[in-house]
Design a protein around this motif. Structure first.
Motif, mmCIF file in Angstrom:
data_model
loop_
_atom_site.group_PDB
_atom_site.id
_atom_site.type_symbol
_atom_site.label_atom_id
_atom_site.label_comp_id
_atom_site.label_asym_id
_atom_site.label_seq_id
_atom_site.Cartn_x
_atom_site.Cartn_y
_atom_site.Cartn_z
ATOM 1 N N TYR A 95 0.880 -1.292 0.115
ATOM 2 C CA TYR A 95 0.072 -0.121 -0.024
ATOM 3 C C TYR A 95 0.814 1.466 -0.164
ATOM 4 C CZ TYR A 95 -4.276 -2.578 0.670
ATOM 5 O OH TYR A 95 -5.306 -3.611 0.558
ATOM 6 N N GLY A 96 1.969 1.199 0.556
ATOM 7 C CA GLY A 96 3.214 2.359 0.589
ATOM 8 C C GLY A 96 3.544 2.603 -0.648
ATOM 9 N N VAL A 97 3.824 1.741 -1.603
ATOM 10 C CA VAL A 97 4.409 1.864 -2.698
ATOM 11 C C VAL A 97 3.069 2.284 -3.560
ATOM 12 C CG1 VAL A 97 4.777 0.512 -4.848
ATOM 13 C CG2 VAL A 97 5.902 0.010 -2.962
ATOM 14 N N SER A 98 1.913 1.753 -3.374
ATOM 15 C CA SER A 98 0.792 2.488 -4.402
ATOM 16 C C SER A 98 0.613 3.922 -3.901
ATOM 17 C CB SER A 98 -0.389 1.516 -4.012
ATOM 18 O OG SER A 98 -1.572 1.935 -4.659
ATOM 19 N N LEU A 99 0.565 4.135 -2.713
ATOM 20 C CA LEU A 99 0.581 5.539 -2.376
ATOM 21 C C LEU A 99 1.419 6.496 -2.837
ATOM 22 C CD1 LEU A 99 -0.686 7.934 -0.579
ATOM 23 C CD2 LEU A 99 0.607 7.086 1.350
ATOM 24 N N THR A 100 2.800 6.012 -2.461
ATOM 25 C CA THR A 100 3.967 6.761 -3.392
ATOM 26 C C THR A 100 3.719 7.329 -4.746
ATOM 27 O OG1 THR A 100 5.316 5.838 -1.706
ATOM 28 C CG2 THR A 100 6.392 6.992 -3.475
ATOM 29 N N LEU A 101 3.435 6.215 -5.587
ATOM 30 C CA LEU A 101 3.192 6.604 -6.939
ATOM 31 C C LEU A 101 1.826 7.337 -7.283
ATOM 32 C CD1 LEU A 101 4.001 2.994 -8.464
ATOM 33 C CD2 LEU A 101 5.316 5.018 -8.616
ATOM 34 N N SER A 102 0.928 7.076 -6.647
ATOM 35 C CA SER A 102 -0.210 7.847 -6.898
ATOM 36 C C SER A 102 -0.138 9.368 -6.274
ATOM 37 C CB SER A 102 -1.483 7.307 -5.929
ATOM 38 O OG SER A 102 -1.599 5.992 -6.357
ATOM 39 N N LEU A 103 0.595 9.642 -5.220
ATOM 40 C CA LEU A 103 0.714 10.903 -4.737
ATOM 41 C C LEU A 103 1.754 11.573 -5.666
ATOM 42 C CD1 LEU A 103 0.426 13.119 -2.675
ATOM 43 C CD2 LEU A 103 2.034 12.009 -1.301
ATOM 44 N N SER A 104 2.827 10.902 -5.888
ATOM 45 C CA SER A 104 3.800 11.338 -6.893
ATOM 46 C C SER A 104 3.258 11.970 -8.179
ATOM 47 C CB SER A 104 4.799 10.483 -7.157
ATOM 48 O OG SER A 104 5.763 9.942 -5.905
ATOM 49 N N ARG A 105 2.574 11.121 -8.676
ATOM 50 C CA ARG A 105 1.692 11.422 -9.899
ATOM 51 C C ARG A 105 1.140 12.837 -9.838
ATOM 52 N NH1 ARG A 105 0.466 7.827 -14.198
ATOM 53 N NH2 ARG A 105 -0.950 8.575 -15.572
ATOM 54 N N VAL A 106 0.242 12.996 -8.799
ATOM 55 C CA VAL A 106 -0.570 14.213 -8.586
ATOM 56 C C VAL A 106 0.639 15.387 -8.467
ATOM 57 C CG1 VAL A 106 -2.075 15.462 -7.112
ATOM 58 C CG2 VAL A 106 -2.402 13.054 -7.601
ATOM 59 N N LEU A 107 1.652 15.191 -7.445
ATOM 60 C CA LEU A 107 2.516 16.426 -7.243
ATOM 61 C C LEU A 107 3.316 16.751 -8.423
ATOM 62 C CD1 LEU A 107 4.117 14.951 -3.849
ATOM 63 C CD2 LEU A 107 2.445 16.704 -4.129
ATOM 64 N N LEU A 108 3.507 15.693 -9.368
ATOM 65 C CA LEU A 108 4.424 16.063 -10.743
ATOM 66 C C LEU A 108 3.277 16.785 -11.703
ATOM 67 C CD1 LEU A 108 6.340 12.680 -11.118
ATOM 68 C CD2 LEU A 108 7.252 14.868 -10.491
ATOM 69 N N ARG A 109 2.287 16.676 -11.610
ATOM 70 C CA ARG A 109 1.076 17.201 -12.223
ATOM 71 C C ARG A 109 1.059 18.583 -12.161
ATOM 72 N NH1 ARG A 109 -3.114 14.125 -11.948
ATOM 73 N NH2 ARG A 109 -4.563 15.586 -10.807
ATOM 74 N N TYR A 110 1.150 19.107 -10.668
ATOM 75 C CA TYR A 110 1.012 20.419 -10.307
ATOM 76 C C TYR A 110 2.262 20.997 -10.030
ATOM 77 C CZ TYR A 110 -3.864 19.687 -8.988
ATOM 78 O OH TYR A 110 -5.407 19.532 -8.992
ATOM 79 N N GLY A 111 3.426 20.337 -10.717
ATOM 80 C CA GLY A 111 4.714 21.123 -10.906
ATOM 81 C C GLY A 111 5.783 21.053 -9.905
ATOM 82 N N TYR A 112 5.237 19.987 -8.837
ATOM 83 C CA TYR A 112 6.497 19.809 -7.728
ATOM 84 C C TYR A 112 7.669 19.096 -8.203
ATOM 85 C CZ TYR A 112 3.393 21.403 -4.123
ATOM 86 O OH TYR A 112 2.517 22.019 -3.089
ATOM 87 N N ASN A 113 8.916 19.207 -7.793
ATOM 88 C CA ASN A 113 9.877 18.387 -7.629
ATOM 89 C C ASN A 113 9.544 17.170 -6.931
ATOM 90 O OD1 ASN A 113 11.491 19.396 -9.645
ATOM 91 N ND2 ASN A 113 12.232 21.029 -8.075
ATOM 92 N N VAL A 114 9.729 15.793 -7.094
ATOM 93 C CA VAL A 114 9.402 14.947 -6.346
ATOM 94 C C VAL A 114 10.690 14.022 -6.051
ATOM 95 C CG1 VAL A 114 8.042 12.899 -5.659
ATOM 96 C CG2 VAL A 114 6.865 14.927 -6.639
ATOM 97 N N GLY A 115 11.021 13.486 -4.892
ATOM 98 C CA GLY A 115 12.090 12.614 -4.488
ATOM 99 C C GLY A 115 11.679 11.569 -3.954
ATOM 100 N N LEU A 116 12.401 10.467 -3.889
ATOM 101 C CA LEU A 116 12.340 9.269 -3.038
ATOM 102 C C LEU A 116 13.661 8.788 -2.381
ATOM 103 C CD1 LEU A 116 10.440 6.884 -2.395
ATOM 104 C CD2 LEU A 116 11.435 5.711 -4.402
#
Length: 312
Positions: free
Chosen positions: A146-167
């Motif tokens: 579930y953590g992997v799923s959340l990380t990818l789903s949240l990253s997709r949203v943040l990247l769409r709104y112009g954030y830099n995302v790191g892991l």
């Protein structure tokens, strides 16, 4: 004699799988001859992508309730000439930024460097826990999946709104330096395809992560499973962080009980029990409890976005 065999693969867990081959047994419907057995060798592999929830719109990230976010936009582009501060040297700092005068004056003989502003976008860094407690549950349903799923789903949203995302994975493991764009999402996906939970005794702070946090002042999100086994390790890593952190606590209890008791309703007794653990966390940590058996990823991302806008 030619035979045509049709089969269906059911994907239950992310990863890369080699097909290898298929053993088959053919039974005649009339039972007029012995079963026919055989083996078919197959080439290639199957890639099972983690479960991803596509969230179309999250207003909280763009329009925080309390005006502009409390943290300043991060600087991940080229270094500017705008001086920011003098701080201790961290492995990875450019040697040309060493402040020799400040180094000579330091009573503890530490190397000091100049820190300059950098150009770029707001940054979010996600820390994914890979401790053994992330395996609580079943092979397919556990905090890590579930953590992997959340990380990818949240990253997709943040990247769409112009954030830099790191892991970063904790303890030391795969990492993806913050960046933006579609290519960054696929970098995250490649790393998360192969992560596994392992038995560990404690966490160590990656010097590169520490330096990145100091430079960019990111929104820091820790995805973990808070319990009596993990609480000391989580406190240890938070105490080493020079910034606030938002903890996503994935509760596996309802997942386990749901497999034993049919029609189990969602309740709050598990969360109330965890509040005792939350009280011992450092003050620079805020917790969002997530029971994936009772709440979808989309609803959780809406709650996270609220904190990204007004709390961090």
């Amino acid at each position: 004699m030619n035979r045509r065999i049709t089969y269906v693969l059911r994907a239950v867990k992310r990863g890369n799988y080699s097909l290898g081959g298929i053993d088959y047994v053919y039974y005649n419907i009339l039972g007029i001859h012995e079963p026919i057995k055989g083996f078919i060798k197959l080439e290639g592999y199957v890639q099972v992508i983690p479960r991803i929830r596509i969230v179309r719109r999250v207003l909280g990230i763009v329009k925080p309730r309390q005006g502009l976010p409390r943290y300043s936009p991060s600087r991940l582009g080229p270094y500017s000439t705008e001086f920011r501060s003098v701080r201790n040297y961290v492995p990875g700092d450019p040697y040309k930024f060493i402040n020799w005068k400040a180094t000579a004056r330091d009573p503890n003989r530490r190397i000091m460097v100049n820190e300059y502003e950098r150009e770029g976008l707001r940054t979010t860094i996600i820390l994914l826990d890979l401790g053994w407690w992330m395996r609580h549950g079943t092979v397919e349903d556990n905090p890590l999946e579930y953590g992997v799923s959340l990380t990818l789903s949240l990253s997709r949203v943040l990247l769409r709104y112009g954030y830099n995302v790191g892991l970063w994975t904790i303890p030391m493991g795969p990492r993806v330096i913050p960046s933006s764009g579609t290519a960054q999402y696929y970098k995250l996906l490649r790393e998360l395809m192969v992560v596994k939970a392992l038995p560990i005794k404690g966490y160590t702070m990656d010097p590169a992560l520490y330096r990145l946090i100091q430079e960019t002042n990111p929104a820091l999100i820790i995805v973990t499973n808070v319990n009596r086994e993990s609480i000391e390790s989580i406190i240890g890593i938070i105490n080493r962080l020079p910034t606030r952190a938002l903890i996503i606590d994935i509760v596996p209890d309802t997942i386990l009980m749901r497999n034993l008791i049919k029609g189990l309703p969602c309740n709050q007794w598990v969360i109330r029990d965890r509040v005792r653990l939350y009280r011992v966390l450092p003050r620079n940590a805020k917790v969002i409890t997530w029971d994936p058996a009772c709440e979808g990823v989309g609803s959780l991302i809406a709650r996270i976005s609220t904190y990204l806008g007004r709390w961090l």
